[in-house]
Structures are given as C-alpha cells and as structure tokens.
Design a protein around this motif. Structure first.
Motif, PDB file in Angstrom:
ATOM      1  N   ASP A 238     -51.547 -30.919 -52.264  1.00  0.00           N
ATOM      2  CA  ASP A 238     -50.116 -30.699 -51.855  1.00  0.00           C
ATOM      3  C   ASP A 238     -49.660 -32.109 -51.422  1.00  0.00           C
ATOM      4  OD1 ASP A 238     -47.861 -30.136 -49.830  1.00  0.00           O
ATOM      5  OD2 ASP A 238     -48.676 -27.971 -49.386  1.00  0.00           O
ATOM      6  N   CYS A 240     -47.499 -32.654 -49.113  1.00  0.00           N
ATOM      7  CA  CYS A 240     -47.355 -33.107 -47.348  1.00  0.00           C
ATOM      8  C   CYS A 240     -48.857 -33.338 -46.975  1.00  0.00           C
ATOM      9  CB  CYS A 240     -46.631 -31.913 -46.687  1.00  0.00           C
ATOM     10  SG  CYS A 240     -47.647 -30.284 -46.752  1.00  0.00           S
ATOM     11  N   ASP A 280     -43.991 -29.369 -53.187  1.00  0.00           N
ATOM     12  CA  ASP A 280     -45.752 -29.158 -52.670  1.00  0.00           C
ATOM     13  C   ASP A 280     -46.557 -29.446 -53.693  1.00  0.00           C
ATOM     14  OD1 ASP A 280     -45.467 -26.631 -53.956  1.00  0.00           O
ATOM     15  OD2 ASP A 280     -46.435 -25.803 -52.233  1.00  0.00           O
ATOM     16  N   TYR A 289     -38.793 -30.998 -46.437  1.00  0.00           N
ATOM     17  CA  TYR A 289     -39.942 -31.625 -45.897  1.00  0.00           C
ATOM     18  C   TYR A 289     -40.799 -32.304 -46.901  1.00  0.00           C
ATOM     19  CZ  TYR A 289     -44.575 -30.177 -44.039  1.00  0.00           C
ATOM     20  OH  TYR A 289     -45.922 -29.982 -43.369  1.00  0.00           O
ATOM     21  N   HIS A 290     -40.834 -31.493 -48.129  1.00  0.00           N
ATOM     22  CA  HIS A 290     -41.712 -32.319 -49.254  1.00  0.00           C
ATOM     23  C   HIS A 290     -41.261 -33.446 -49.657  1.00  0.00           C
ATOM     24  CE1 HIS A 290     -43.848 -28.277 -48.830  1.00  0.00           C
ATOM     25  NE2 HIS A 290     -44.974 -29.260 -48.938  1.00  0.00           N
TER      26      HIS A 290
HETATM   27 ZN   LIG Z   1     -46.870 -28.896 -48.127  1.00  0.00          ZN
END
Ligand SMILES: [Zn+2]
Lengths: 332, 371
Positions: A238, A240, A280, A289-290
């Motif tokens: 992933d 993140c 992700d 976020y990613h």
């Molecule tokens: Zn993630």
C-alpha cells in the motif's frame, strides 16, 4: 525473489513516469468540488485533508494555486475555545487535527494568526501521569497522539511545556520484541505506529535508545517482490504504508536497505493517468491521502522534480529549515 | 425527499433499537430506487436500511445534529440522540457524534445500554471500526465501572449480549465473544485484537485468582485453535504471545498454577518451549506463511532472554533483545538453536517464497541470537 502469494502485479499498462501536472490539477479540482453529500461525509477529517492537499501541492511547487486566505480563515474557525483544533467547524477538537492545523499554518507562514498559547496549554494538559497522551478530553491513549503532541509543540517551539522524558519512556514501552511499536504497551507492531514512535524519538533526539538493526530488518522485510511495502506481515502492499516504512527507515539511516528502483516503480504504478492522484495499490481509486504519501515517498527516494520532504514531519524540508526545526537521523 | 419522511425513517430506526435489545446485525440493503414503502427493515433481530434513502436521510440527520450542536442545546434534545444514532450507524468515524452521546449519557439522559447496542451494531457492519471499540472502552471506564458516575450508571442493566442483565465481569467476558466475532469478520483486525488485550487486562485486574486461571486457560486454548485456522494472521499470533506473557506474570505473582493451564507445564521456559514446538508443527503444515515465522522469532527471542536470565523473572520483558543478552551458553539453549538450524535444512525448498522466508529467518537468527 520468486512469486509471492500476497502481492500485486505491475504491468506495462501502469504509469512509469511522474505525472506532476495531473496531480496538481487533481488536488486543485478536489478543493473546488463542493458536492453536498461528499462534503458532509468527509467533514470529520477535513483538516487533515487540507494538510494532505497543501503539502502535496507544495512538493509539486504549486502552492500558490490555492487561496491561502480562505484556508487560514477556515483553520481559525476550527480553533476551539480550549485552544485545540477540530477537523471542521462544529466538530470537536482532537490532537490529530491540532497537528494538521499547525502544519497547515506553518506551511502558510500564518501561525501568528491563531492563539498558540492556548494551543500549547491544550496539548500539555493532555499528557497523562505515565507520559502518554490522550487524544482529547475523553481519554483514549495511543502512541499516535504522543507523536501529534510532540510534533505540534516542536513546530510551536514549546516542547518545554511537557515532560519529554516521560513521553519518551511511554513510547519505548510500546516497543515489542520484534523491534516494532504498537498503539499502547503490549499492542502489535504496526508500520504507522512505528513511524509515529520513531518520529517522536527523532524529534527528541532519543533514537539511540532502540535496537535499530532489529527494527530496520523488520521494516525492510515489508518490501514485496512488486516493490511495494506492506504495513504488517502478510498484508497487501500500500502506498501509504510505503511512506510510513520509508520514512522510518530514513530516520534509522537505513533507507538503502530496500530496493529503491522497485519501490519507485511501485509508487509510480499507483498513479491514475486520467484523473491524476495516487491510489493505495495499482488500479484502485485515488484520494488525497495516498496522493500526498505517494509524492512524499518519491521525494524521499530522491525524485528531482519534487521539493525535498522531511521524513518526520512529512512537510517540505525548506519550511522546517525556515523555522529552525531539526530532527535526529541516524547514520550507519 | 421531504423532511417529514426523513424524520419518520430516523424515528423508525430508533424505535427498533429501543425495543429490540437483542438486535444482532445492521446492514445496508442495496435497492435500485425509491419504492412506496418504508426503507427500514426489521426481521429476526436484524436491522436493515435500503440504500436509496441513505444519502438523503444521512444529510438531513447530520444537519439537524450540527444545528443543535452550534447552539449548544443538544444535551436535552431527543432529535439529537436519534440523529447521532442514525448517522453513526452509517458513518461511525464521526468522533464528534460519539462525543455528543457521551455528554448526554453523563447527564443521565441516555442509557449506556443503548450505546453498547449501537456500537455493537456498528461493528456488525464495520468490524474494524476503531471509534466503536473506543466508545465501548469509554463506556466501561467512565460509566459502567465508575462508582461516581451516578445516574448514568444506575440506569444500566448491562444487557450487552442477548438482552440478559449481568455484572461487570459478565460484560467483559461477553466482550471477548464480540472480539472473536469481529476478528472472524475481518482478517488481521488490529483494533479487535487490541481491544481483546484491553479486555484481558481489565478482567485480570478485577477478578479472583481462580477466575484469572480460568480466563488465561480459555485464552491459551482458544488462541491456539484460532491460529491453526488463521495461519496468515499475525494479529492473532501476537495476541497469543501476549497471553503467554500474562500467564507468566500471573504465575510469578502466585496467582495461578501452570499445570492448570496445561498438565505438562512446570516452568516458564516450558511455556515457550511448548509453543516453539507448536510453531514447528504449524510451519510443517503451512510453510509459506510469513506470520508463522514472525511468531517463531518472538518465541525464540523470549527463550533467549529466559535462558540468559537463568530462569529469573520473565516479566517485564525488555522491549527489544540484543545479542549481548546471553553471557553464558546454556546447553539446553544450545540444543534449541541446533534444532533450529537443522529444522530449516529439513523443510527447505517447497516454494520460492518459502526459500525467501527461510533466508530471512536465518538472517534474523544470525543478527539476534547467540549460539
Ligand atoms: Zn493506504
């Protein structure tokens, strides 16, 4: 390395170059989108969303494309009377959003626009007897909150207002026999928590107190044949988690223990060439976020078209240089 | 959609939650479009909501709650209780809404039982929801076990499971069942296992010695069974490792007899030696599982510590073992390591992945184990 049962496949169809302009457009469009329902559904973490978007834009060298005054005004409205910051107007303050708010204000050179004395008081009051931090008045304890408190106070240059040694000792108690860290003493090791705990130790210059080789190996074993990193054993890779692991290895001075080339290839493959943004894993849906953690990871790995990122604060390095904040990075 | 319709749907969900304390599942039922009947389904202690109404009703409930919240009058409003409840079923990540309910509970205007049920329903839809676990821990600490929480506590009848009233201890025991359920619904459910560790800590500090023996025996056996069916889940193995630590602690404090846990156990070392063998059996059957290798490392590290300490106190364990731990080489320890080196020669080569895992394991031994 041979075939791996819990990995993804990267093919020629996946992007191989960094699509800087696409990502900038994705972030700017995201900030303009005001779909009623989606706005409601994401309000409870809006402040972090703003931090992800702004930091990503700054890494791309396009921070000026956003309306700074609008953002500063919003952050000001999110400061609660007790000094803490909430994710959005009308929501409750929490250490998670207090850190995001401070990061945003520091990034925009607007920290003087809020009452930081009150914020310092809010944060220091959340420290418990054992050195840990509660996330808010309701008392939940998590090593993530320790990081938020220490990082926030450092950005405000007021680390002297808490018991730093006790904070460090609590974090050290969260370490497991495998070298990793969990949310509380006894909790399973988890890359996200490892980043937070190492970050706290790096800020307080206490990294020498852990077994870096043991943890370094655990971290580099997170790399899968595709190049991606997972957050725990037998989990999927992933983007993140790639960031949490990469930044942790950087703090430990062991970034070269992973295969850089493959890592870059994996992160690039998580870009969406149409919409812009990162996902992700290759082929999934993009989000802010990613997108930040994809760009931050590439920056850490030396991508020249991006500004340099600081592994502890996940903010552009020049911002921290300007306010004179430095962190501990081990070398071997 | 009209506000009156939204209000009716929210009330209908509320009525069901208030009336049926044995509700055991909440879910969204996919439906294409609006039909001329209620979207709230209640069959066989299960609560369902048809998907077509979610967007409208959520938005309406959210706005109602935020409006009250902004004028600070939510403490006394039934519509805020119903509104937060509706929103949390669909979006339990909104911490502020759980907080509003906490404030209302502390004022004695909402029964904690309702929130035990609500958070349980949330977990049936989202078994790894950290906010729901957090809320349950808060309910336990601030209301259920707090003698000072007055009226908030008096109203609680702890019908946490199937509508049967019980004691605090019963609540914690039932909490273990909830954790088993959430862990079985989501692989490597970090928050579920973390919550379980919290429950064990709470239980062991609040019960008699006989009951702690019972608790640890149950967990010792059930975690073993769990792992044998979930060999790729490190979370369950980490939990077992912590249970072994708890057993050591209780034994050293004189709170339990090792033979009660397992008739072959006499010393702390034997606890870990037995799991070393267990891990070998698991690896023989499932050689491709990284999680099993990590479990084995933990056991080996612990054993190294115990041997280097000559059977002295097993707790508290040092955070991360360094090679320098062992000063004198113990012959029994030496035998463990010799076996370890041979073991992987024996079962080497089933797959490329396994070869890689073995290589990593031997590397770890070279870096961390003295022999
Ligand atoms: Zn993630």
């Amino acid at each position: 390395m041979g075939s791996h049962p819990k990995d993804v496949e990267i093919t020629d169809a996946h992007p191989k170059t960094l699509l800087n302009q696409k990502h900038a457009e994705y972030i700017i469009n995201y900030s303009k989108k005001k779909d009623d329902y989606e706005y409601t559904m994401t309000e409870h973490f809006r402040m972090s969303g703003i931090y992800w978007g702004l930091t990503a834009l700054d890494l791309l060298g396009q921070l000026e494309k956003l309306n700074k005054d609008e953002v500063i005004d919003f952050v000001k409205q999110c400061q609660s009377s007790n000094g803490g910051f909430s994710p959005s107007i009308g929501h409750d303050p929490h250490l998670l959003y207090t850190l995001s708010s401070i990061q945003v204000l520091v990034l925009l050179k607007a920290i003087d626009k809020v009452d930081t004395e009150k914020t310092v008081e809010y944060i220091s009051k959340l420290q418990n007897e054992d050195g840990s931090f509660s996330g808010d008045e309701w008392g939940e304890v998590d090593s993530r909150f320790s990081f938020c408190a220490v990082a926030s106070l450092t950005l405000l240059n007021r680390l002297d207002t808490i018991d730093v040694e006790k904070a460090v000792q609590f974090v050290l108690q969260c370490q497991n026999v495998d070298g990793g860290f969990g949310t509380r003493p006894g909790s399973e090791s988890h890359s996200g928590q490892i980043y937070c705990c190492l970050g706290l130790l790096s800020i307080t210059k206490q990294l020498h107190r852990i077994n870096s080789d043991l943890l370094g190996w655990w971290l580099c074993e997170r790399q899968l044949p595709s190049g991606g990193l997972n957050g725990r054993p037998e989990k999927l890779p992933d983007v993140c988690y790639s960031w949490w692991v990469l930044s942790s290895l950087t703090m430990l001075g062991r970034l070269h223990w992973i295969n850089r080339e493959k890592m870059v290839k994996f992160i690039l493959a998580t870009q969406d060439p149409e919409s812009g943004g990162f996902t992700d894993r290759p082929g999934d849906m993009v989000d802010l976020y990613h997108t930040l953690f994809g760009l931050a990871g590439l920056s850490l790995l030396g991508e020249k078209s991006l500004k340099k990122i600081n592994p502890v604060f996940c903010m552009p390095q020049y911002v921290l240089d300007q306010i004179g904040v430095n962190v501990q990075i081990l070398s071997i | 959609m009209e506000e009156a319709t939204c209000e009716r749907i929210i009330k209908s969900v509320d009525t069901i939650i208030r009336k049926d304390s044995a509700l055991n599942e909440f879910g969204i039922i996919q439906s294409a479009s609006e039909v001329n009947k209620s979207p709230v389904i209640h069959i066989d202690h299960k609560l369902g909501l048809e998907s077509w109404c979610v967007k409208y009703v959520y938005k309406y409930a959210y706005t109602v709650v935020m409006r009250y919240s902004s004028i600070g009058g939510y403490n006394y409003s039934e519509s805020v209780i119903r509104g937060t409840q509706f929103c949390l079923l669909l979006k339990p990540e909104v911490t502020t809404f759980w907080n509003i309910r906490k404030k209302i509970i502390l004022k004695g205007l909402l029964n904690a039982d309702v929130d035990l049920l609500l958070s349980r329903l949330v977990l049936t839809l989202k078994p790894k929801c950290i906010e729901a676990f957090q809320h349950r821990r808060w309910l336990y600490s601030a209301v259920l076990s707090d003698q000072n929480s007055g009226s908030a506590r008096n109203n609680v009848i702890l019908n946490n499971n199937i509508g049967v009233p019980g004691t605090l201890k019963d609540f914690l025991w039932a909490e273990l069942d909830l954790c088993t359920w959430t862990a079985s619904k989501k692989p490597n459910n970090y928050h579920s296992w973390n919550h379980r560790l919290w429950v064990v800590k709470k239980l062991s500090s609040s019960v008699e010695d006989t009951e702690i023996s019972e608790l640890l025996k149950v967990e010792y056996n059930s975690s073993k069974t769990w792992i044998s069916y979930h060999v790729s889940e490190h979370s369950g193995m980490h939990y077992r490792f912590k249970i072994l630590d708890e057993i050591c602690c209780a034994f050293e404090k004189g709170r339990l007899n090792l033979v009660y846990i397992d008739s072959n156990l006499n010393t702390v070392k034997e606890i870990y030696l037995k799991d070393l063998k267990l891990s070998e059996d698991w690896l023989q059957s499932y050689p491709d599982h990284e999680a099993l290798f990590y479990y084995r490392r933990n056991i080996l590290a612990k054993l190294q510590y115990l041997f280097s300490n000559n059977g002295q106190k097993a707790s508290p364990p040092p955070p991360a073992y360094k090679r320098s731990c062992i000063e004198t080489i113990d012959s029994e320890w030496n035998a463990v390591i010799q076996r370890e080196l041979k073991l992987f020669e024996e079962i080497k080569g089933h797959s490329d992945h396994y070869t890689q895992l073995c290589r990593q394991h031997l590397n770890w031994i070279n870096n961390n184990i003295s022999y």
